[in-house]
Design a protein around this motif. Sequence first.
Motif, PDB file in Angstrom:
ATOM      1  N   HIS A 177     -48.883 -21.163 -31.742  1.00  0.00           N
ATOM      2  CA  HIS A 177     -47.716 -20.455 -32.265  1.00  0.00           C
ATOM      3  C   HIS A 177     -48.009 -19.790 -33.614  1.00  0.00           C
ATOM      4  CE1 HIS A 177     -45.429 -22.614 -29.162  1.00  0.00           C
ATOM      5  NE2 HIS A 177     -44.470 -21.736 -29.374  1.00  0.00           N
ATOM      6  N   VAL A 178     -49.094 -20.208 -34.272  1.00  0.00           N
ATOM      7  CA  VAL A 178     -49.538 -19.556 -35.504  1.00  0.00           C
ATOM      8  C   VAL A 178     -50.601 -18.497 -35.190  1.00  0.00           C
ATOM      9  CG1 VAL A 178     -50.648 -19.901 -37.750  1.00  0.00           C
ATOM     10  CG2 VAL A 178     -49.049 -21.620 -36.878  1.00  0.00           C
ATOM     11  N   ALA A 179     -51.565 -18.857 -34.345  1.00  0.00           N
ATOM     12  CA  ALA A 179     -52.715 -17.988 -34.115  1.00  0.00           C
ATOM     13  C   ALA A 179     -52.356 -16.693 -33.378  1.00  0.00           C
ATOM     14  CB  ALA A 179     -53.788 -18.749 -33.328  1.00  0.00           C
ATOM     15  N   ILE A 180     -51.523 -16.786 -32.350  1.00  0.00           N
ATOM     16  CA  ILE A 180     -51.191 -15.585 -31.575  1.00  0.00           C
ATOM     17  C   ILE A 180     -50.461 -14.538 -32.424  1.00  0.00           C
ATOM     18  CG2 ILE A 180     -49.811 -14.712 -29.643  1.00  0.00           C
ATOM     19  CD1 ILE A 180     -50.569 -17.252 -28.111  1.00  0.00           C
ATOM     20  N   PRO A 181     -49.423 -14.907 -33.212  1.00  0.00           N
ATOM     21  CA  PRO A 181     -48.816 -13.901 -34.094  1.00  0.00           C
ATOM     22  C   PRO A 181     -49.799 -13.290 -35.093  1.00  0.00           C
ATOM     23  CG  PRO A 181     -47.351 -15.774 -33.863  1.00  0.00           C
ATOM     24  CD  PRO A 181     -48.652 -16.166 -33.229  1.00  0.00           C
ATOM     25  N   ALA A 182     -50.770 -14.097 -35.572  1.00  0.00           N
ATOM     26  CA  ALA A 182     -51.760 -13.556 -36.505  1.00  0.00           C
ATOM     27  C   ALA A 182     -52.576 -12.444 -35.840  1.00  0.00           C
ATOM     28  CB  ALA A 182     -52.684 -14.668 -36.997  1.00  0.00           C
ATOM     29  N   VAL A 183     -52.958 -12.649 -34.587  1.00  0.00           N
ATOM     30  CA  VAL A 183     -53.704 -11.621 -33.853  1.00  0.00           C
ATOM     31  C   VAL A 183     -52.838 -10.369 -33.653  1.00  0.00           C
ATOM     32  CG1 VAL A 183     -54.803 -11.062 -31.655  1.00  0.00           C
ATOM     33  CG2 VAL A 183     -55.201 -13.291 -32.713  1.00  0.00           C
ATOM     34  N   LEU A 184     -51.568 -10.578 -33.318  1.00  0.00           N
ATOM     35  CA  LEU A 184     -50.666  -9.428 -33.158  1.00  0.00           C
ATOM     36  C   LEU A 184     -50.535  -8.657 -34.471  1.00  0.00           C
ATOM     37  CD1 LEU A 184     -47.808 -10.971 -30.969  1.00  0.00           C
ATOM     38  CD2 LEU A 184     -49.646  -9.433 -30.243  1.00  0.00           C
ATOM     39  N   GLY A 225     -58.108 -15.970 -39.968  1.00  0.00           N
ATOM     40  CA  GLY A 225     -57.064 -16.982 -40.093  1.00  0.00           C
ATOM     41  C   GLY A 225     -56.706 -17.603 -38.757  1.00  0.00           C
ATOM     42  N   ALA A 226     -56.591 -16.775 -37.725  1.00  0.00           N
ATOM     43  CA  ALA A 226     -56.267 -17.291 -36.392  1.00  0.00           C
ATOM     44  C   ALA A 226     -57.337 -18.257 -35.904  1.00  0.00           C
ATOM     45  CB  ALA A 226     -56.101 -16.132 -35.411  1.00  0.00           C
ATOM     46  N   LEU A 227     -58.609 -17.919 -36.112  1.00  0.00           N
ATOM     47  CA  LEU A 227     -59.705 -18.789 -35.683  1.00  0.00           C
ATOM     48  C   LEU A 227     -59.702 -20.114 -36.451  1.00  0.00           C
ATOM     49  CD1 LEU A 227     -62.561 -16.128 -35.368  1.00  0.00           C
ATOM     50  CD2 LEU A 227     -61.272 -17.219 -33.513  1.00  0.00           C
ATOM     51  N   LEU A 228     -59.399 -20.056 -37.746  1.00  0.00           N
ATOM     52  CA  LEU A 228     -59.338 -21.282 -38.541  1.00  0.00           C
ATOM     53  C   LEU A 228     -58.190 -22.177 -38.087  1.00  0.00           C
ATOM     54  CD1 LEU A 228     -60.057 -19.891 -42.127  1.00  0.00           C
ATOM     55  CD2 LEU A 228     -61.564 -21.323 -40.727  1.00  0.00           C
ATOM     56  N   THR A 229     -57.070 -21.570 -37.722  1.00  0.00           N
ATOM     57  CA  THR A 229     -55.929 -22.363 -37.237  1.00  0.00           C
ATOM     58  C   THR A 229     -56.309 -23.104 -35.962  1.00  0.00           C
ATOM     59  OG1 THR A 229     -54.286 -20.865 -38.196  1.00  0.00           O
ATOM     60  CG2 THR A 229     -53.577 -22.232 -36.352  1.00  0.00           C
ATOM     61  N   LEU A 230     -56.993 -22.429 -35.065  1.00  0.00           N
ATOM     62  CA  LEU A 230     -57.382 -23.071 -33.802  1.00  0.00           C
ATOM     63  C   LEU A 230     -58.464 -24.130 -34.009  1.00  0.00           C
ATOM     64  CD1 LEU A 230     -57.389 -19.966 -31.437  1.00  0.00           C
ATOM     65  CD2 LEU A 230     -55.634 -21.742 -31.669  1.00  0.00           C
ATOM     66  N   ALA A 231     -59.124 -24.112 -35.179  1.00  0.00           N
ATOM     67  CA  ALA A 231     -60.122 -25.136 -35.490  1.00  0.00           C
ATOM     68  C   ALA A 231     -59.483 -26.452 -35.924  1.00  0.00           C
ATOM     69  CB  ALA A 231     -61.061 -24.634 -36.590  1.00  0.00           C
ATOM     70  N   VAL A 232     -58.188 -26.441 -36.239  1.00  0.00           N
ATOM     71  CA  VAL A 232     -57.487 -27.658 -36.635  1.00  0.00           C
ATOM     72  C   VAL A 232     -57.250 -28.526 -35.391  1.00  0.00           C
ATOM     73  CG1 VAL A 232     -55.361 -28.599 -37.641  1.00  0.00           C
ATOM     74  CG2 VAL A 232     -56.351 -26.475 -38.555  1.00  0.00           C
ATOM     75  N   ALA A 291     -41.821 -23.344 -31.122  1.00  0.00           N
ATOM     76  CA  ALA A 291     -42.820 -24.305 -31.603  1.00  0.00           C
ATOM     77  C   ALA A 291     -42.253 -25.719 -31.655  1.00  0.00           C
ATOM     78  CB  ALA A 291     -43.339 -23.889 -32.973  1.00  0.00           C
ATOM     79  N   ASP A 292     -41.002 -25.857 -32.110  1.00  0.00           N
ATOM     80  CA  ASP A 292     -40.361 -27.174 -32.149  1.00  0.00           C
ATOM     81  C   ASP A 292     -40.092 -27.697 -30.740  1.00  0.00           C
ATOM     82  OD1 ASP A 292     -40.387 -27.358 -34.864  1.00  0.00           O
ATOM     83  OD2 ASP A 292     -38.267 -26.922 -35.169  1.00  0.00           O
ATOM     84  N   LYS A 293     -39.634 -26.819 -29.870  1.00  0.00           N
ATOM     85  CA  LYS A 293     -39.288 -27.230 -28.508  1.00  0.00           C
ATOM     86  C   LYS A 293     -40.506 -27.759 -27.761  1.00  0.00           C
ATOM     87  CE  LYS A 293     -37.419 -25.421 -24.148  1.00  0.00           C
ATOM     88  NZ  LYS A 293     -36.885 -24.212 -23.460  1.00  0.00           N
ATOM     89  N   HIS A 294     -41.640 -27.088 -27.919  1.00  0.00           N
ATOM     90  CA  HIS A 294     -42.840 -27.462 -27.182  1.00  0.00           C
ATOM     91  C   HIS A 294     -43.753 -28.400 -27.974  1.00  0.00           C
ATOM     92  CE1 HIS A 294     -41.593 -23.662 -25.139  1.00  0.00           C
ATOM     93  NE2 HIS A 294     -41.945 -24.341 -24.076  1.00  0.00           N
ATOM     94  N   ARG A 295     -43.369 -28.727 -29.200  1.00  0.00           N
ATOM     95  CA  ARG A 295     -44.191 -29.587 -30.067  1.00  0.00           C
ATOM     96  C   ARG A 295     -45.627 -29.049 -30.145  1.00  0.00           C
ATOM     97  NH1 ARG A 295     -41.737 -34.710 -30.960  1.00  0.00           N
ATOM     98  NH2 ARG A 295     -39.485 -34.362 -30.861  1.00  0.00           N
ATOM     99  N   GLU A 296     -45.747 -27.744 -30.299  1.00  0.00           N
ATOM    100  CA  GLU A 296     -47.057 -27.095 -30.351  1.00  0.00           C
ATOM    101  C   GLU A 296     -47.076 -26.194 -31.577  1.00  0.00           C
ATOM    102  OE1 GLU A 296     -50.489 -25.094 -30.225  1.00  0.00           O
ATOM    103  OE2 GLU A 296     -48.614 -23.944 -30.152  1.00  0.00           O
ATOM    104  N   ARG A 297     -48.129 -26.274 -32.373  1.00  0.00           N
ATOM    105  CA  ARG A 297     -48.164 -25.523 -33.634  1.00  0.00           C
ATOM    106  C   ARG A 297     -49.276 -24.473 -33.670  1.00  0.00           C
ATOM    107  NH1 ARG A 297     -43.142 -26.959 -35.013  1.00  0.00           N
ATOM    108  NH2 ARG A 297     -42.878 -29.211 -34.795  1.00  0.00           N
TER     109      ARG A 297
END
Length: 433
Positions: A317-324, A419-426, A308-314
């Motif tokens: 990186h939160v939503a996919i683990p939540a689905v898993l 939770g994953a859907l709410l994260t992607l709404a940010v 997440a730090d390397k790609h500056r993407e948040r």
Amino acid sequence: MSDTRAGQSTSSAFEAATYAKITWRLMPLLFVCYVASYLDRVNVGFAKLQMLADLNFSETVYGLGAGVFFIGYFLFEIPSNVILHKVGARLWIARIMLTWGIISGAMIFVSSPTIFYVMRFLLGAAEAGFFPGVILYITYWYPSARRGKITAIFMTAISISGVVGGPLSGWIMHALPGVYGLAGWQWMFIIEAVPSIVLGIVVVFYLQDRIIDAKWLSSEEKELLAKNIANEEATKVDMSFLQVMTHPKIWLMAFNYFCYIMGLYGISFWLPTIIKSTGVTDPLDIGLLTAIPYAAAAVAMILIGRSADKHRERRWHVAIPAVLGSVGLLLSTLYGHNTVLAMAALTLATIGILTTLPLFWSLPTAFLGGAAAAAGIALINSLGNLAGFVSPYLVGWLKDLTHSTDTGMYMLSGSLIVGALLTLAVPKEMVNK
């Protein structure tokens, strides 16, 4: 041109070395403190294996007692974090640790549902402010671009508390019943409270409140760190307390976090019970098996935080683990009577759930600054952690109603998807820094 590149390379190396120095100085102690914190919070899940029969408690009583911790936590969270911001992390974190350690040890006196509820409430009130206080403390030292990995390192303490605490709790309850007239679960509470008290004393003498207080940093290192923090603070939003309490983005974050905490405490308070339901009965064996999902999650948290730090993407990186995590919980119900397959599913669920948590905190801390950060982080954490009350209570109630944990796992699985859907709404431009 070569001189310019050489100068940039030297500057970059100096900055990297400086942050490495901070990390090695601060994070080991904070990490161990959080291991102790989380262990004292959730070891009631192991106590349950013997405590319910000894005290004639129902699953609903246990679920309510496990969850009422978060009512005390909720009520005292924001005041605690505001006080920490004013008086400094060193003294306030030490105070928090000493009080929760004493109360955790006093759990040996539980003899009725009422006393159980009161002690869990007091434990939550005592511990309120520790986690958001550390998250706030990290923002005093690290800019946003470095906080994903650092927060992940800190929050792997949840996994390590499972790796260490599971076998330890299982061994204590297996080996010490009847020693000096105490039950195994009572010995567990006594022994596992000691590290918190000792560490609380260590914090007083070891931590520094701010960059300027760190005598172990050179003036050049302090100047670099202060400049980086000042540059970032200039881009953040500072708000009054009333504005924080009514800001829609903060409430979105709080509900988002609530969904993830539903999953976290479903695992934390019920993992030993779920493993037992697959046919494993000895507390020591259950303890050893609980270490497997937590060990795998510890590795995943670091790797995904670094990505997440390397790609500056948040957000992803939160939503996919939540689905898993959601998928893992569903699979654990399908294979609930096969220990090997159930453990594989629970490992996937634990990896997914625990990985969401540190990276979630890179979202609100990317736009909150100053006093707004202290109040906003505490509000998000306190409202989110109300799920710690709702989750174990509902799972316990559903287990009493259906005589199975499956329905509870379905509920937690759905919460993670929300939770994953709410994260992607940010908005990505708000948090991808």
